[in-house]
Design a protein around this motif. Sequence first.
Motif, PDB file in Angstrom:
ATOM      1  N   THR A   1       0.841  -1.121  -0.055  1.00 56.17           N
ATOM      2  CA  THR A   1       0.099  -0.344   0.104  1.00 56.17           C
ATOM      3  C   THR A   1       0.856   1.098  -0.076  1.00 56.17           C
ATOM      4  O   THR A   1       1.645   1.280   0.932  1.00 56.17           O
ATOM      5  CB  THR A   1      -1.004  -0.085   1.114  1.00 56.17           C
ATOM      6  OG1 THR A   1      -1.670  -1.216   1.184  1.00 56.17           O
ATOM      7  CG2 THR A   1      -1.704   1.354   1.286  1.00 56.17           C
ATOM      8  N   ASN A   2       0.475   2.236  -0.841  1.00 53.93           N
ATOM      9  CA  ASN A   2       1.179   3.467  -0.870  1.00 53.93           C
ATOM     10  C   ASN A   2       0.924   4.534   0.267  1.00 53.93           C
ATOM     11  O   ASN A   2      -0.092   5.291   0.074  1.00 53.93           O
ATOM     12  CB  ASN A   2       1.170   3.861  -2.185  1.00 53.93           C
ATOM     13  CG  ASN A   2       1.716   5.375  -2.508  1.00 53.93           C
ATOM     14  OD1 ASN A   2       2.766   5.449  -1.780  1.00 53.93           O
ATOM     15  ND2 ASN A   2       1.283   6.224  -3.446  1.00 53.93           N
ATOM     16  N   PHE A   3       1.361   4.304   1.272  1.00 57.32           N
ATOM     17  CA  PHE A   3       1.092   5.139   2.536  1.00 57.32           C
ATOM     18  C   PHE A   3       1.633   6.476   2.336  1.00 57.32           C
ATOM     19  O   PHE A   3       2.836   6.561   1.778  1.00 57.32           O
ATOM     20  CB  PHE A   3       1.354   4.645   3.750  1.00 57.32           C
ATOM     21  CG  PHE A   3       0.814   3.486   4.162  1.00 57.32           C
ATOM     22  CD1 PHE A   3      -0.865   3.217   4.462  1.00 57.32           C
ATOM     23  CD2 PHE A   3       1.306   2.115   4.281  1.00 57.32           C
ATOM     24  CE1 PHE A   3      -1.303   2.057   4.948  1.00 57.32           C
ATOM     25  CE2 PHE A   3       0.921   0.796   4.855  1.00 57.32           C
ATOM     26  CZ  PHE A   3      -0.613   0.992   4.902  1.00 57.32           C
TER      27      PHE A   3
ATOM     28  N   GLY B   1       2.738  14.608   2.283  1.00 58.31           N
ATOM     29  CA  GLY B   1       2.975  13.907   1.057  1.00 58.31           C
ATOM     30  C   GLY B   1       2.150  13.978   0.118  1.00 58.31           C
ATOM     31  O   GLY B   1       2.507  14.016  -1.121  1.00 58.31           O
ATOM     32  N   MET B   2       0.838  13.676   0.279  1.00 59.25           N
ATOM     33  CA  MET B   2      -0.348  13.956  -0.710  1.00 59.25           C
ATOM     34  C   MET B   2      -0.268  15.472  -1.217  1.00 59.25           C
ATOM     35  O   MET B   2      -0.430  15.561  -2.518  1.00 59.25           O
ATOM     36  CB  MET B   2      -1.723  13.588  -0.040  1.00 59.25           C
ATOM     37  CG  MET B   2      -2.638  13.753  -1.008  1.00 59.25           C
ATOM     38  SD  MET B   2      -2.491  12.882  -2.594  1.00 59.25           S
ATOM     39  CE  MET B   2      -3.364  11.219  -2.035  1.00 59.25           C
ATOM     40  N   ASP B   3       0.127  16.194  -0.513  1.00 57.89           N
ATOM     41  CA  ASP B   3      -0.123  17.801  -0.846  1.00 57.89           C
ATOM     42  C   ASP B   3       1.088  17.872  -1.881  1.00 57.89           C
ATOM     43  O   ASP B   3       0.963  18.601  -2.931  1.00 57.89           O
ATOM     44  CB  ASP B   3       0.089  18.692   0.301  1.00 57.89           C
ATOM     45  CG  ASP B   3      -1.228  18.822   1.128  1.00 57.89           C
ATOM     46  OD1 ASP B   3      -2.092  18.532   0.628  1.00 57.89           O
ATOM     47  OD2 ASP B   3      -1.028  19.356   2.170  1.00 57.89           O
TER      48      ASP B   3
ATOM     49  N   LYS C   1      -2.833   6.228  -0.058  1.00 58.35           N
ATOM     50  CA  LYS C   1      -3.560   6.097   1.076  1.00 58.35           C
ATOM     51  C   LYS C   1      -3.238   7.091   2.314  1.00 58.35           C
ATOM     52  O   LYS C   1      -1.995   6.840   2.663  1.00 58.35           O
ATOM     53  CB  LYS C   1      -3.594   4.807   1.742  1.00 58.35           C
ATOM     54  CG  LYS C   1      -4.693   4.644   2.981  1.00 58.35           C
ATOM     55  CD  LYS C   1      -4.781   3.297   3.511  1.00 58.35           C
ATOM     56  CE  LYS C   1      -6.145   3.202   4.609  1.00 58.35           C
ATOM     57  NZ  LYS C   1      -5.868   2.768   5.738  1.00 58.35           N
ATOM     58  N   VAL C   2      -3.801   8.133   2.559  1.00 59.61           N
ATOM     59  CA  VAL C   2      -3.547   9.077   3.438  1.00 59.61           C
ATOM     60  C   VAL C   2      -3.616   8.465   4.809  1.00 59.61           C
ATOM     61  O   VAL C   2      -4.827   8.307   5.262  1.00 59.61           O
ATOM     62  CB  VAL C   2      -4.266  10.444   3.361  1.00 59.61           C
ATOM     63  CG1 VAL C   2      -3.807  11.651   4.112  1.00 59.61           C
ATOM     64  CG2 VAL C   2      -3.734  10.946   1.920  1.00 59.61           C
ATOM     65  N   ILE C   3      -2.573   8.751   5.641  1.00 60.30           N
ATOM     66  CA  ILE C   3      -2.663   8.311   7.094  1.00 60.30           C
ATOM     67  C   ILE C   3      -2.934   9.416   8.138  1.00 60.30           C
ATOM     68  O   ILE C   3      -1.953  10.244   7.958  1.00 60.30           O
ATOM     69  CB  ILE C   3      -1.568   7.482   7.649  1.00 60.30           C
ATOM     70  CG1 ILE C   3      -1.204   6.304   6.711  1.00 60.30           C
ATOM     71  CG2 ILE C   3      -1.459   7.108   9.171  1.00 60.30           C
ATOM     72  CD1 ILE C   3      -2.281   5.251   6.881  1.00 60.30           C
TER      73      ILE C   3
ATOM     74  N   GLY D   1       6.348   8.286   3.319  1.00 62.19           N
ATOM     75  CA  GLY D   1       5.926   7.468   2.143  1.00 62.19           C
ATOM     76  C   GLY D   1       6.990   7.423   1.175  1.00 62.19           C
ATOM     77  O   GLY D   1       7.986   8.295   1.388  1.00 62.19           O
ATOM     78  N   VAL D   2       6.952   6.845   0.382  1.00 65.24           N
ATOM     79  CA  VAL D   2       8.294   6.578  -0.728  1.00 65.24           C
ATOM     80  C   VAL D   2       8.557   7.819  -1.408  1.00 65.24           C
ATOM     81  O   VAL D   2       9.708   8.233  -1.539  1.00 65.24           O
ATOM     82  CB  VAL D   2       8.275   5.370  -1.435  1.00 65.24           C
ATOM     83  CG1 VAL D   2       8.180   4.217  -0.852  1.00 65.24           C
ATOM     84  CG2 VAL D   2       6.876   5.428  -2.533  1.00 65.24           C
TER      85      VAL D   2
END
Length: 167
Positions: free
Chosen positions: A28-30, A35-37, A83-85, A118-119
């Motif tokens: 899963t791409n956490f 990171g999402m921003d 997947k945003v944590i 995340g990566v």
Amino acid sequence: MSRGFVKEDDQEEVPIVPQRAYLPEGVTNFVTQAGMDQLLAEKQILINEKENLSSTNENEKRISLNYINAKLQLLNNRIAEAKVIDLKEQPQDEIRFGAKVTLKTKQRRNIQVFQIVGVDEADIAKGKISFISPLARALINKKNGDKITLKQNREDIVFEIMDISYQ
């Protein structure tokens, strides 16, 4: 029509696009919200580049457009799988994804701070390590005061966990 009847000049160059940060198949791409921003900001930059593409040479423009589209496709795939944590929902006394961890090395007695991210967010210069890295995997589920050993070629490095925070 056979490719044999196409002029050599008409053949389009296929741009080589570097792959994104490595993420093993099925993992899963956490990502953190930051990171999402970053991923969304990168997407907007590529969209802006695409819209403002200007070249007098039509062939160069087409190649540049193909390159941007290929980068956008890889980026869109990464965003779709993300997947945003929520760091507030992580157990505050235990190391999980998103934790900022203060470590002391037993041998050198120096203090280091790392955040497990995340990566695509990983940047060792900023103290951000990927959740799939050996150090992050060794830290997961540990608590303050715990010690971990990271196996190295020459010597094993022993870390003591001094602090855990989520920001």
